[in-house]
Design a protein around this motif. Structure first.
Motif, short mmCIF file in Angstrom:
data_model
loop_
_atom_site.label_atom_id
_atom_site.label_comp_id
_atom_site.label_asym_id
_atom_site.label_seq_id
_atom_site.Cartn_x
_atom_site.Cartn_y
_atom_site.Cartn_z
N CYS A 19 0.69 -0.44 0.43
CA CYS A 19 -0.02 -0.13 -0.18
C CYS A 19 0.49 1.12 0.30
CB CYS A 19 -1.22 0.47 0.87
SG CYS A 19 -1.80 1.41 1.26
N ILE A 20 1.71 1.20 0.70
CA ILE A 20 2.60 2.51 0.71
C ILE A 20 3.37 2.96 -0.29
CG2 ILE A 20 4.76 3.48 1.91
CD1 ILE A 20 3.90 1.65 4.68
N LYS A 21 3.85 1.63 -0.85
CA LYS A 21 5.01 1.95 -2.18
C LYS A 21 4.17 2.20 -3.44
CE LYS A 21 7.86 -1.12 -3.36
NZ LYS A 21 8.74 -1.99 -3.63
N SER A 22 2.84 2.06 -3.30
CA SER A 22 1.86 2.43 -4.08
C SER A 22 1.77 3.61 -4.12
CB SER A 22 0.51 1.37 -4.01
OG SER A 22 0.35 1.76 -5.10
N ALA A 23 1.15 4.09 -3.17
CA ALA A 23 0.95 5.28 -2.68
C ALA A 23 2.17 6.46 -3.36
CB ALA A 23 0.28 5.50 -1.18
N ALA A 24 3.43 6.12 -2.77
CA ALA A 24 4.34 6.55 -2.94
C ALA A 24 4.99 6.98 -4.48
CB ALA A 24 5.66 5.74 -1.82
N ALA A 25 4.35 6.13 -5.26
CA ALA A 25 4.83 5.98 -6.95
C ALA A 25 4.13 7.76 -6.78
CB ALA A 25 4.67 5.09 -7.11
N GLY A 26 3.22 7.69 -6.83
CA GLY A 26 2.42 8.96 -6.78
C GLY A 26 2.87 10.12 -6.39
N ILE A 27 3.20 10.65 -5.25
CA ILE A 27 4.18 11.29 -4.75
C ILE A 27 5.32 12.09 -5.43
CG2 ILE A 27 4.19 12.82 -2.14
CD1 ILE A 27 2.30 10.16 -1.37
N THR A 28 5.41 13.23 -5.46
CA THR A 28 6.72 13.84 -6.16
C THR A 28 7.23 14.54 -4.64
OG1 THR A 28 5.79 15.59 -6.29
CG2 THR A 28 6.09 14.50 -8.21
N GLY A 29 8.49 14.76 -4.62
CA GLY A 29 9.73 15.07 -3.50
C GLY A 29 9.54 14.14 -2.02
N ILE A 30 9.17 13.47 -2.30
CA ILE A 30 9.91 12.63 -0.59
C ILE A 30 11.26 12.26 -0.53
CG2 ILE A 30 9.40 10.65 -0.05
CD1 ILE A 30 6.68 10.27 -1.17
#
Length: 120
Positions: A79-90
């Motif tokens: 779940c985390i990896k999937s969500a992280a893929a759509g977030i920039t700037g992390i």
């Protein structure tokens, strides 16, 4: 749009927590993970200066306490990896250090390359 970004980044933070700590047998959902970790997003997008927000650590500790089984931890990782893929700037360097800064120990590195199937 900011809300959607916050939810996605929250999942990234969960990776820090869930990838190393346990999750309740099917009881923890991606929505819960996202809500718990949303307060960590601004910190993870920054330089790491300053303290981790207390509400961020509260969410991480809560998720850590909820973790119970390997399948749950693996599901949370995905779940985390999937969500992280759509977030920039992390800043994944900050993400990997977040559990320790919140007093939570996890046995592996938090990273986009983490193999969720190897999470125990």
């Amino acid at each position: 749009m900011a809300s959607s970004m916050s939810l996605k980044l929250a999942c990234v933070v969960v990776l820090c927590m869930v990838v190393g700590a346990p999750l309740a047998q099917g009881a923890v959902t991606c929505g819960q993970v996202t809500n718990s970790l949303a307060p960590c997003i601004n910190y993870l997008r920054g330089s790491g200066a300053g303290a981790v927000p207390p509400v961020c650590c509260s969410g991480i500790k809560s998720l850590n306490s909820a973790a119970q089984t390997t399948p749950d931890r693996q599901a949370a990782c995905r779940c985390i990896k999937s969500a992280a893929a759509g977030i920039t700037g992390i800043n994944f360097g900050l993400a990997s250090g977040l559990p320790g800064k919140c007093g939570v120990n996890i046995p592996y590195k938090i990273s986009p390359s983490t193999d969720c199937n190897s999470v125990k």
